[in-house]
Enzyme design. Structure first.
Site, short mmCIF file in Angstrom:
data_model
loop_
_atom_site.label_atom_id
_atom_site.label_comp_id
_atom_site.label_asym_id
_atom_site.label_seq_id
_atom_site.Cartn_x
_atom_site.Cartn_y
_atom_site.Cartn_z
N GLY A 1 0.83 -1.22 0.00
CA GLY A 1 0.00 0.00 0.00
C GLY A 1 0.86 1.26 0.00
CG ASP B 1 1.96 -9.67 7.18
OD1 ASP B 1 2.05 -10.09 8.35
OD2 ASP B 1 1.31 -8.66 6.87
CG HIS C 1 0.46 -5.96 17.77
ND1 HIS C 1 -0.84 -6.37 17.66
CD2 HIS C 1 0.64 -5.02 16.80
CE1 HIS C 1 -1.44 -5.69 16.68
NE2 HIS C 1 -0.56 -4.87 16.15
NE ARG D 1 38.52 -3.92 30.34
CZ ARG D 1 39.28 -2.86 30.62
NH1 ARG D 1 40.22 -2.50 29.76
NH2 ARG D 1 39.10 -2.17 31.72
#
Length: 747
Positions: free
Chosen positions: A109, A155, A287, A644
């Site tokens: 879209g 999706d 969600h 490190r």
């Protein structure tokens, strides 16, 4: 190529993990090319409202967003942009800032809206001139709008790309949930109905079903025939009769029956409760699937697509169509946007017209491949016609996540087809010492989510174990075919077996290797099972280390990754974690390069982002060891930053396999088993199976988009045996992107 040009990027529609990686790549690639890059906040709404919603981005503005989910520049549905008046406002805002190149990240879209905007651009500018809002000079200067789209959608419902940004991360969330649910379901012998997202696309449900060994899947593209209730219940009962303590049914939110009527989770639960009297629960994931940090794959996908989008925009002419950047195998390619949009709309039409085969075909080869394997693995209810053949399945080489999923798939495919599945413990050593066991359906019930190698695996080659002993066991156990799942030693071992066949006739049986190693160093395959899990493990560790470095400020970490002489893990995790450099064996580096990187970090520490991350492959250079690099950085960085060191070690081989590795393992091993069964049925001589040609000892490898069976004899030329890597490696072409994203100036 970008000087004097302006690019804007926005995210629109539903958010998805990996969008930030794409935004970061667009900003940094744009700046590298000499262009100005603008961020449009809140999608189309921000474009219409203008003002503070459209801001120029600097290099540091997109630092630290790579590992964040969602989209930092916001996304919003916008009614105004659907009207011409809204688009007129948007055009005015863009022209005012001199923006004529737009990168849209969203679903079909959002991309359709961008294309309409592009088509109307000239008439919108004419109207703005007529209204006196812009000058004729501005209209002439900004007469053309370039659009490139990136598909961000969990999706994976967009035709024209193998994967959309966010789909892999959504699978990670879903599979984590299914793993958690499985343990409670087994305890109570329950059935679970899981509803996943996906709108009108069944991709998430389908791949989850394969990756978790679900008993039944409901997806829009493959609706069940009438009377499915009875068939499903028979299948669930059948699984219980084979010893399963749980049932898992996955329902896609857009699931329908063959008449187009919705199939809901509640209806599925009611059917199971009523007909089978099983304790059944529903879980709707919702969600959760959109959230969380992006997977390594989505970060790489977003980064590669974003960089390609900038190049596509800057190379565009008034005659080029609007493109969408998509993934084709392992390549980022440009495809005409509207062709893909039309094809995507065709899927919706096909579903509405109940032409389900057409809908599945339009979804593309990846989807079809998954669907084919699901049909073969899931819907066979077994009253098997037994066949007198024994297939041996074994692991060779170092352990890797996904090995067990591959073993499970191979065992079950053999059993489905009436063949006996016998497993070999501890690789070729176990084969020589007759460490062999018959496996039933139930034996592999909990294999799919288990890391490591349950069968046990060794690096020993067949020549070290003795071909005479191996031949003896093959004869004694009456083995008719071998499926060998493993790393470089698996392929080398297969080459040895192929060479010894004329001396040992018992070895004249079909043998197939399935590549499975964290190093991704197998000739004949672009990707190995286990690599994706290792990559995610490294990237998650890098995220944590970066947090620690941000807290202490002015600190650089040197991380050592696995991979033998193969730099795949170091390169890809470097790109996915936002490293400053990644040292690998395949790309020579000198003390000058190290010094250059140190001066880069010294100047970086003067800026906003006061941390450094350096990756080094374990065998990058025998003299410039990890310890040497660490000491050099510590000494040269004195008073500017401290240093490190972390050696990640065997953490990279462990862990629960990622959704990709489970799915890839399930598909590959099933394909390998079908190949073996086919070879056996075509090469029976009396009561024996005799295969003496080179094409009966093969590697099943992924080349770009295809799964190919390649004789191991043909792979010798493509192999560097001394360093145990392929001569040509596709991912080397991505290396320059690592330097660009880390902001190296090449003076």
């Amino acid at each position: 190529i970008g000087s004097g040009r302006s690019i804007a990027v926005f995210t629109s529609g539903g958010d998805s993990q990996g969008m930030n990686a794409a935004v970061r790549a667009i900003v940094r690639m744009g700046i590298t090319c000499g262009a100005k890059v603008y961020l449009i906040n809140e999608g189309y709404q921000g474009m219409v409202d203008g003002g503070e919603n459209i801001v120029e981005a600097s290099w540091d503005d997109v630092s630290g967003i790579l590992q964040m989910g969602g989209t930092v520049i916001g996304s919003a549905r916008c009614k105004d942009f659907r009207e011409r008046q809204g688009r007129l406002k948007a055009a005015f805002n863009l022209v005012t800032l001199g923006i004529t190149n737009i990168c849209a990240i969203g679903g079909d879209g959002s991309l359709t809206g961008a294309n309409l905007f592009r088509e109307e651009w000239s008439s919108l500018l004419e109207e703005l001139v007529a209204d006196g809002k812009i000058s004729g000079e501005q209209m002439a200067k900004y007469s053309h709008l370039n659009i490139v789209g990136l598909v961000g959608s969990i999706d994976n419902d967009f035709c024209g790309t193998d994967m959309t940004i966010g789909a892999d991360s959504a699978l990670h969330r879903i599979v984590e949930c299914v793993d958690a649910i499985t343990t409670t379901a087994v305890s109570h012998q329950r059935a679970f109905v899981l509803e996943v997202m996906g709108r009108h696309c069944g991709y998430l449900a389908l791949v989850t079903g394969l990756a978790c060994g679900a008993d039944w899947i409901f997806i829009p593209e493959h609706p069940p025939a009438d009377g499915w209730e009875e068939k499903m219940c028979a299948k669930l009962e059948n699984a219980r009769s084979w010893g399963n303590r749980l049932n898992v049914v996955i329902v896609s939110e857009g699931a329908i029956d063959s008449h187009g009527n919705p199939i809901t989770s509640q209806h599925v639960k009611d059917v199971i409760c009523k007909r089978l009297d099983l304790d059944t629960r529903i879980t709707v994931l919702g969600h959760v699937q959109r959230g969380g940090s992006p997977s390594a794959f989505d970060r790489l996908l977003g980064t590669r697509m974003g960089a390609e989008a900038v190049l596509a925009l800057l190379e565009a002419t008034p005659d080029t169509p609007a493109y969408v950047v998509s993934l084709d195998g392992n390549q980022a390619v440009r495809v005409p946007l509207m062709e893909c949009v039309e094809k995507t709309k065709e899927v919706g039409k096909a579903l509405a017209e109940k032409d389900f085969n057409k809908a599945a075909n339009l979804r593309g080869r990846t989807f079809l491949g998954n669907l084919e394997i699901y049909k073969k693995l899931a819907h066979i209810i077994i009253k098997v016609l037994k066949k007198p053949y024994n297939i041996a399945i074994m692991n060779v080489g170092a352990p890797a996540a996904g090995m067990n999923a591959a073993v499970r798939s191979a065992v079950r495919t053999c059993l489905y087809n009436g063949y006996k599945a016998i497993v070999v413990h501890n690789g070729y050593e176990g084969l020589a010492n007759d460490m062999i066991e018959n496996y039933t359906w139930k034996c592999v019930a909990n294999f799919v989510a288990a890391g490591g190698s349950i069968l046990g695996t060794k690096r020993t080659l067949p020549s070290q174990c003795g071909f005479d002993k191996i031949s003896e066991v093959i004869k004694k156990r009456n083995i008719h075919g071998i499926i060998c799942i493993g790393g470089f030693e698996a392929v080398q071992g297969a080459m040895e077996v192929d060479g010894a066949r004329n001396r040992f006739p018992e070895l004249q049986i079909p043998l197939v290797c399935v590549p499975c190693t964290v190093s991704n160093n197998i000739p004949g395959s672009d990707l190995s099972i286990g690599t994706d899990t290792a990559l995610n493990m490294i990237v998650q560790t890098c995220d944590r280390i970066k947090m620690s470095a941000s807290g202490t400020k002015r600190r650089t970490f040197v991380l050592e990754t696995m991979g033998g002489y193969c730099g795949y893990l170091a390169t890809m995790s470097g790109l996915a974690a936002g490293a400053d450099a990644a040292y690998i064996f395949e790309e020579e580096f000198t003390i000058k390069d190290l010094q250059k990187n140190i001066s880069h970090l010294r100047s970086k520490m003067q800026g906003k982002i006061q941390r450094g991350l350096i990756l080094r492959n374990e065998k990058a250079n025998e003299n410039f060891s990890t310890d040497f690099v660490h000491r050099l950085y510590a000494e040269e960085g004195k008073n500017v930053f401290d240093c490190r060191v972390n050696v990640l070690g065997h953490m990279q081989q462990g862990g629960v396999p990622s959704p990709f590795d489970r799915n890839y393992a399930t598909k590959s091993a099933a394909k390998a088993a079908f190949w073996i069964l086919d070879k056996i049925s075509n090469n029976v001589v009396g009561d024996k199976v005799v295969c003496s040609s080179h094409d009966s000892v093969v590697l099943l490898g992924m080349k770009r988009r295809q799964m190919l069976f390649q004789p191991v004899e043909d792979l010798k030329e493509a192999t560097d045996f001394k360093h145990r890597i392929p001569v040509q490696q596709w991912w080397m072409q991505i290396r320059p992107l690592l330097r660009i994203m880390a902001h190296y100036s090449d003076e």
